[in-house]
Design a protein around this motif. Structure first.
Motif, PDB file in Angstrom:
ATOM      1  N   ILE A  34      75.983  68.764 -16.015  1.00  0.00           N
ATOM      2  CA  ILE A  34      76.169  67.330 -15.698  1.00  0.00           C
ATOM      3  C   ILE A  34      76.593  66.698 -17.023  1.00  0.00           C
ATOM      4  O   ILE A  34      75.969  66.924 -18.059  1.00  0.00           O
ATOM      5  CB  ILE A  34      74.904  66.693 -15.087  1.00  0.00           C
ATOM      6  CG1 ILE A  34      75.221  65.300 -14.537  1.00  0.00           C
ATOM      7  CG2 ILE A  34      73.723  66.694 -16.025  1.00  0.00           C
ATOM      8  CD1 ILE A  34      75.826  65.358 -13.130  1.00  0.00           C
ATOM      9  N   HIS A  35      77.697  65.967 -16.974  1.00  0.00           N
ATOM     10  CA  HIS A  35      78.302  65.433 -18.199  1.00  0.00           C
ATOM     11  C   HIS A  35      77.824  64.003 -18.407  1.00  0.00           C
ATOM     12  O   HIS A  35      78.003  63.141 -17.543  1.00  0.00           O
ATOM     13  CB  HIS A  35      79.830  65.474 -18.068  1.00  0.00           C
ATOM     14  CG  HIS A  35      80.581  65.115 -19.318  1.00  0.00           C
ATOM     15  ND1 HIS A  35      80.758  65.991 -20.370  1.00  0.00           N
ATOM     16  CD2 HIS A  35      81.188  63.967 -19.669  1.00  0.00           C
ATOM     17  CE1 HIS A  35      81.457  65.380 -21.315  1.00  0.00           C
ATOM     18  NE2 HIS A  35      81.744  64.166 -20.924  1.00  0.00           N
ATOM     19  N   LEU A  36      77.155  63.767 -19.553  1.00  0.00           N
ATOM     20  CA  LEU A  36      76.511  62.476 -19.818  1.00  0.00           C
ATOM     21  C   LEU A  36      77.278  61.749 -20.923  1.00  0.00           C
ATOM     22  O   LEU A  36      77.178  62.090 -22.104  1.00  0.00           O
ATOM     23  CB  LEU A  36      75.052  62.720 -20.226  1.00  0.00           C
ATOM     24  CG  LEU A  36      74.244  63.586 -19.219  1.00  0.00           C
ATOM     25  CD1 LEU A  36      72.902  64.004 -19.799  1.00  0.00           C
ATOM     26  CD2 LEU A  36      74.049  62.858 -17.898  1.00  0.00           C
ATOM     27  N   ASP A  37      78.020  60.725 -20.508  1.00  0.00           N
ATOM     28  CA  ASP A  37      78.908  60.016 -21.448  1.00  0.00           C
ATOM     29  C   ASP A  37      78.181  58.873 -22.133  1.00  0.00           C
ATOM     30  O   ASP A  37      77.967  57.826 -21.541  1.00  0.00           O
ATOM     31  CB  ASP A  37      80.129  59.449 -20.699  1.00  0.00           C
ATOM     32  CG  ASP A  37      81.144  60.524 -20.417  1.00  0.00           C
ATOM     33  OD1 ASP A  37      81.611  60.620 -19.276  1.00  0.00           O
ATOM     34  OD2 ASP A  37      81.461  61.290 -21.354  1.00  0.00           O
ATOM     35  N   VAL A  38      77.790  59.118 -23.374  1.00  0.00           N
ATOM     36  CA  VAL A  38      77.060  58.108 -24.150  1.00  0.00           C
ATOM     37  C   VAL A  38      78.057  57.299 -24.978  1.00  0.00           C
ATOM     38  O   VAL A  38      78.803  57.863 -25.773  1.00  0.00           O
ATOM     39  CB  VAL A  38      76.038  58.782 -25.102  1.00  0.00           C
ATOM     40  CG1 VAL A  38      75.311  57.733 -25.943  1.00  0.00           C
ATOM     41  CG2 VAL A  38      75.057  59.629 -24.307  1.00  0.00           C
ATOM     42  N   THR A  68      75.717  66.483 -23.120  1.00  0.00           N
ATOM     43  CA  THR A  68      75.724  65.117 -23.657  1.00  0.00           C
ATOM     44  C   THR A  68      76.911  64.900 -24.591  1.00  0.00           C
ATOM     45  O   THR A  68      77.062  65.607 -25.587  1.00  0.00           O
ATOM     46  CB  THR A  68      74.404  64.854 -24.412  1.00  0.00           C
ATOM     47  OG1 THR A  68      73.314  65.032 -23.484  1.00  0.00           O
ATOM     48  CG2 THR A  68      74.347  63.436 -24.972  1.00  0.00           C
ATOM     49  N   HIS A  69      77.736  63.937 -24.236  1.00  0.00           N
ATOM     50  CA  HIS A  69      78.971  63.651 -24.986  1.00  0.00           C
ATOM     51  C   HIS A  69      78.760  62.354 -25.750  1.00  0.00           C
ATOM     52  O   HIS A  69      78.753  61.275 -25.153  1.00  0.00           O
ATOM     53  CB  HIS A  69      80.125  63.520 -23.978  1.00  0.00           C
ATOM     54  CG  HIS A  69      81.446  63.163 -24.584  1.00  0.00           C
ATOM     55  ND1 HIS A  69      82.524  62.762 -23.798  1.00  0.00           N
ATOM     56  CD2 HIS A  69      81.898  63.141 -25.863  1.00  0.00           C
ATOM     57  CE1 HIS A  69      83.563  62.522 -24.574  1.00  0.00           C
ATOM     58  NE2 HIS A  69      83.211  62.739 -25.826  1.00  0.00           N
ATOM     59  N   LEU A  70      78.565  62.455 -27.069  1.00  0.00           N
ATOM     60  CA  LEU A  70      78.254  61.275 -27.880  1.00  0.00           C
ATOM     61  C   LEU A  70      79.527  60.601 -28.379  1.00  0.00           C
ATOM     62  O   LEU A  70      80.209  61.107 -29.264  1.00  0.00           O
ATOM     63  CB  LEU A  70      77.366  61.660 -29.076  1.00  0.00           C
ATOM     64  CG  LEU A  70      75.967  62.205 -28.763  1.00  0.00           C
ATOM     65  CD1 LEU A  70      75.186  62.466 -30.060  1.00  0.00           C
ATOM     66  CD2 LEU A  70      75.195  61.250 -27.862  1.00  0.00           C
ATOM     67  N   MET A  71      79.815  59.446 -27.786  1.00  0.00           N
ATOM     68  CA  MET A  71      80.944  58.624 -28.254  1.00  0.00           C
ATOM     69  C   MET A  71      80.322  57.422 -28.970  1.00  0.00           C
ATOM     70  O   MET A  71      80.262  56.303 -28.438  1.00  0.00           O
ATOM     71  CB  MET A  71      81.820  58.191 -27.058  1.00  0.00           C
ATOM     72  CG  MET A  71      82.607  59.354 -26.479  1.00  0.00           C
ATOM     73  SD  MET A  71      83.304  58.997 -24.864  1.00  0.00           S
ATOM     74  CE  MET A  71      81.887  59.418 -23.829  1.00  0.00           C
ATOM     75  N   ILE A  72      79.746  57.744 -30.131  1.00  0.00           N
ATOM     76  CA  ILE A  72      78.978  56.729 -30.883  1.00  0.00           C
ATOM     77  C   ILE A  72      79.327  56.843 -32.366  1.00  0.00           C
ATOM     78  O   ILE A  72      79.778  57.902 -32.829  1.00  0.00           O
ATOM     79  CB  ILE A  72      77.456  56.930 -30.699  1.00  0.00           C
ATOM     80  CG1 ILE A  72      76.998  58.292 -31.261  1.00  0.00           C
ATOM     81  CG2 ILE A  72      77.069  56.813 -29.238  1.00  0.00           C
ATOM     82  CD1 ILE A  72      75.481  58.503 -31.187  1.00  0.00           C
ATOM     83  N   VAL A 180      87.513  70.365 -21.133  1.00  0.00           N
ATOM     84  CA  VAL A 180      88.511  69.282 -21.102  1.00  0.00           C
ATOM     85  C   VAL A 180      87.912  68.108 -20.341  1.00  0.00           C
ATOM     86  O   VAL A 180      87.113  68.305 -19.405  1.00  0.00           O
ATOM     87  CB  VAL A 180      89.839  69.764 -20.448  1.00  0.00           C
ATOM     88  CG1 VAL A 180      89.673  70.105 -18.972  1.00  0.00           C
ATOM     89  CG2 VAL A 180      90.960  68.734 -20.639  1.00  0.00           C
ATOM     90  N   ASP A 181      88.299  66.898 -20.763  1.00  0.00           N
ATOM     91  CA  ASP A 181      87.599  65.715 -20.279  1.00  0.00           C
ATOM     92  C   ASP A 181      88.550  64.528 -20.196  1.00  0.00           C
ATOM     93  O   ASP A 181      89.037  64.044 -21.204  1.00  0.00           O
ATOM     94  CB  ASP A 181      86.476  65.416 -21.291  1.00  0.00           C
ATOM     95  CG  ASP A 181      85.632  64.232 -20.922  1.00  0.00           C
ATOM     96  OD1 ASP A 181      84.721  63.903 -21.705  1.00  0.00           O
ATOM     97  OD2 ASP A 181      85.871  63.638 -19.862  1.00  0.00           O
ATOM     98  N   GLY A 182      88.828  64.148 -18.912  1.00  0.00           N
ATOM     99  CA  GLY A 182      89.644  62.939 -18.750  1.00  0.00           C
ATOM    100  C   GLY A 182      90.833  63.165 -17.838  1.00  0.00           C
ATOM    101  O   GLY A 182      91.690  63.996 -18.136  1.00  0.00           O
TER     102      GLY A 182
HETATM  103 ZN    ZN Z   1      82.990  62.617 -21.588  1.00  0.00          ZN
END
Ligand code: ZN
Ligand code: DX5
Length: 222
Positions: A34-38, A68-72, A180-182
């Motif tokens: 499960i991909h968690l977009d932070v 967990t994908h950290l976009m921070i 890959v994501d998006g």
């Molecule tokens: Zn993502």
């Protein structure tokens, strides 16, 4: 080898007020991640959630990989929080660091917490930029949209990057997964798998559709 693709639904497009149901249904449909977009509203314009949502998912679902994908900004500081919250895999963005040593520090910190470490590059970042880190990575995340929101169109230049990381892995004997994501849907997924992708992140293609089970199955069979 057919049928070894991992599907990672992104809860960015899910009804987060109905989180248990939204995760359970994708797990039942065959998703192993499960991909968690932070998102913190600084590294990317939007804000989503913090470690508390990861903790909610991991308290209920031990047998789905919390990706967990950290976009921070300054992810190094927050790795312990997201590790304690129950992430299985933490991916940080190359572009959120100022110096190479910090990237190594982040990867080591994720590993010290007993988790898998991922590194992601935005569409404008060349794949060679992360060559130095590849031997230590468990996952490379190729962004096929500008990070920050779901429902964007797939960017073609991600295909060459996927092929680059596959070739590098095969040639150097590395062991990272390529994610890959998006903008992933049945059509773009096929092309990314042909280029060498192992993990497909999909948000708007899966969530919000009655036939999400067939859609997940269709991706798993690529
Ligand atoms: Zn993502
Ligand atoms: C974008 C996120 C992606 C996004 C994917 O910043 O990292 O995971 O949710 O959404 P879709 O699949 O709708 O492009």
């Amino acid at each position: 080898m057919m049928g070894k693709v991992i599907v990672a639904p992104s809860i960015l497009s899910a009804d987060r007020n109905n989180l248990s149901f939204e995760v359970a249904k994708m797990k039942k449909a065959g998703a192993a991640f499960i991909h968690l977009d932070v998102m913190d509203g600084k590294f990317v314009p939007n804000t989503t959630f913090g470690p508390e949502l990861v903790a909610r998912v991991s308290s209920e679902f031990s047998d789905i990989v919390k990706d967990t994908h950290l976009m921070i900004v300054d992810p190094l500081k927050q790795i312990p929080e997201f590790a304690k919250a129950g992430s299985d895999l933490i991916t940080v963005h190359l572009e959120s660091f100022d110096r190479e040593e910090e990237v190594f520090e982040a990867i080591d910190s994720i590993h010290r917490h007993g988790l898998k470490a991922g590194l992601s590059i935005k569409p404008a970042t060349a794949p060679e930029a992360i060559d130095a880190f590849l031997p230590k990575l468990d996952l490379v995340l190729v962004m096929s949209v500008e990070p920050g929101k779901g429902g964007q169109a797939f960017m073609e230049n991600s295909l060459d990057k996927i092929a680059y990381f596959k070739k590098k892995r095969d040639f150097c004997g590395y062991s990272y997964l390529i994610e890959v994501d998006g903008g992933i849907n049945a059509e773009t997924a096929k092309r990314t798998v042909e280029a060498g992708v192992d993990v497909l992140v999909a948000g708007s293609y899966l969530y919000g559709h009655e036939d999400y089970e067939e859609r997940v199955r269709g991706l798993l069979e690529l």
